[in-house]
Write a protein that holds these residues in place. Sequence first.
Motif, mmCIF file in Angstrom:
data_model
loop_
_atom_site.group_PDB
_atom_site.id
_atom_site.type_symbol
_atom_site.label_atom_id
_atom_site.label_comp_id
_atom_site.label_asym_id
_atom_site.label_seq_id
_atom_site.Cartn_x
_atom_site.Cartn_y
_atom_site.Cartn_z
ATOM 1 N N VAL A 24 87.443 74.293 61.017
ATOM 2 C CA VAL A 24 86.972 73.044 61.624
ATOM 3 C C VAL A 24 87.506 71.875 60.810
ATOM 4 O O VAL A 24 87.732 71.975 59.599
ATOM 5 N N TRP A 25 87.713 70.752 61.493
ATOM 6 C CA TRP A 25 88.086 69.494 60.855
ATOM 7 C C TRP A 25 86.808 68.698 60.658
ATOM 8 O O TRP A 25 86.139 68.340 61.625
ATOM 9 N N MET A 26 86.476 68.408 59.391
ATOM 10 C CA MET A 26 85.258 67.685 59.057
ATOM 11 C C MET A 26 85.585 66.239 58.718
ATOM 12 O O MET A 26 86.600 65.952 58.069
ATOM 13 N N ALA A 27 84.729 65.322 59.177
ATOM 14 C CA ALA A 27 84.852 63.897 58.878
ATOM 15 C C ALA A 27 83.605 63.459 58.130
ATOM 16 O O ALA A 27 82.490 63.823 58.501
ATOM 17 N N GLY A 28 83.779 62.667 57.079
ATOM 18 C CA GLY A 28 82.649 62.220 56.277
ATOM 19 C C GLY A 28 82.906 60.871 55.652
ATOM 20 O O GLY A 28 84.065 60.474 55.441
ATOM 21 N N GLY A 29 81.846 60.155 55.317
ATOM 22 C CA GLY A 29 81.963 58.831 54.710
ATOM 23 C C GLY A 29 82.244 57.754 55.744
ATOM 24 O O GLY A 29 83.383 57.316 55.898
ATOM 25 N N GLN A 30 81.223 57.350 56.480
ATOM 26 C CA GLN A 30 81.410 56.388 57.565
ATOM 27 C C GLN A 30 81.869 55.037 57.042
ATOM 28 O O GLN A 30 81.419 54.571 55.996
ATOM 29 N N MET A 31 82.756 54.391 57.800
ATOM 30 C CA MET A 31 83.277 53.074 57.448
ATOM 31 C C MET A 31 82.300 51.981 57.869
ATOM 32 O O MET A 31 81.534 52.135 58.813
ATOM 33 N N THR A 32 82.354 50.873 57.143
ATOM 34 C CA THR A 32 81.590 49.695 57.527
ATOM 35 C C THR A 32 82.366 48.897 58.570
ATOM 36 O O THR A 32 83.533 49.181 58.867
ATOM 37 N N ALA A 33 81.724 47.866 59.126
ATOM 38 C CA ALA A 33 82.384 47.041 60.144
ATOM 39 C C ALA A 33 83.589 46.321 59.565
ATOM 40 O O ALA A 33 84.624 46.168 60.245
ATOM 41 N N GLU A 34 83.495 45.874 58.317
ATOM 42 C CA GLU A 34 84.629 45.192 57.696
ATOM 43 C C GLU A 34 85.794 46.157 57.473
ATOM 44 O O GLU A 34 86.961 45.775 57.645
ATOM 45 N N GLU A 35 85.490 47.376 57.067
ATOM 46 C CA GLU A 35 86.556 48.355 56.840
ATOM 47 C C GLU A 35 87.210 48.767 58.150
ATOM 48 O O GLU A 35 88.435 49.001 58.193
ATOM 49 N N ILE A 36 86.436 48.851 59.220
ATOM 50 C CA ILE A 36 87.016 49.202 60.515
ATOM 51 C C ILE A 36 87.964 48.105 60.993
ATOM 52 O O ILE A 36 89.030 48.380 61.560
ATOM 53 N N ALA A 37 87.595 46.846 60.745
ATOM 54 C CA ALA A 37 88.447 45.728 61.183
ATOM 55 C C ALA A 37 89.782 45.715 60.448
ATOM 56 O O ALA A 37 90.785 45.241 60.994
#
Length: 336
Positions: free
Chosen positions: A130-143
């Motif tokens: 499986v491909w795991m994703a972790g450590g959600q980005m903030t709104a500033e990091e997404i921008a």
Amino acid sequence: MLSRLALRPFRPIKASEVTVNSTRNAYIHFKRKWDVNSYDEMRELRKMLGSITDKDAMMATIANRCEEPDKAEWPEPNRMTRRAGVIAKKLGCMSYWTRDGESHAMCALQILDSTVMDVSVMGPDDRTGVWMAGGQMTAEEIAKTPDYKLEPFRARSMHPCHEVRFMGTSIDSLLPVKTVLGSSHFRCGQFVDVLGTSIDRGFQGGMKRHGFKGLPASHGVTRAHRAIGAIGHKKDGLWRGTKMPGHMGGYRRYARCMRVVRVDHKNNVIFVRGRHTIGYITEFVSIHDATYYPPHSAVPHPTHFTARDGELPEQQFWDEVIQPGSDTFVFEGESN
């Protein structure tokens, strides 16, 4: 020869060593002779892989099991079972006391709500996991993130994350997409392997990189006290692998067989024994079940389901650890 191989530690069969050909007949590539334990295990693996005809149908079956885990029939884990790993962040080190009065160091690792992003079943690279994703980005990091890095998350209606890693699993341990793994995935007392990037120390000399003694402080030595000394007398160059000054650190390394001594389910933190966890503080690491130890009997398979395994307390401790707030010494009155 067989007796010598039997003394070597058993290493579970990796999914990358198993291939399914066009006729759906499973066969195994063993890279080491001592991986062959018995023909019964090979026969069971062929039977399990031979029933796979469609990836979508298999994932639908797994999704139905996870929706009602208390009613579903789960396959029994065996020596070839390998569960999915999680993505965590290194928080730092602290100490704990055991019942025999000894103090040990432990490292805190916070699991970042690792979410299954995609599933690979005998893909082009012959890997299952499986491909795991972790450590959600903030709104500033997404921008500030380019669109091509956000497209895989938008296509799956997932929140963008900092880390995406592949976790190899066995076929009976696959999980459906968007399954979230937390601290309940592990149990106190089990052994885990922690994979991370070692601290990058740049170009270093032989004394720091390899622990050389160096040259004397006097007796004819002038401005060469930290030199490595002679490096051999080969006429056409150096022997391959000669220890010399060079780049130190910045490599992917495992910290093997670290025991889980405490689990904080409230904050999603697990504590492993030892301070030699790879990487800087706040570094992303991967946590897997230990390869060189048999699976713990209390470990849930393929992961923890509240409907099947019940609620867990906020704090769990290993049996040998003295819990905070408990009496360390008990004084009993003298008997008359």
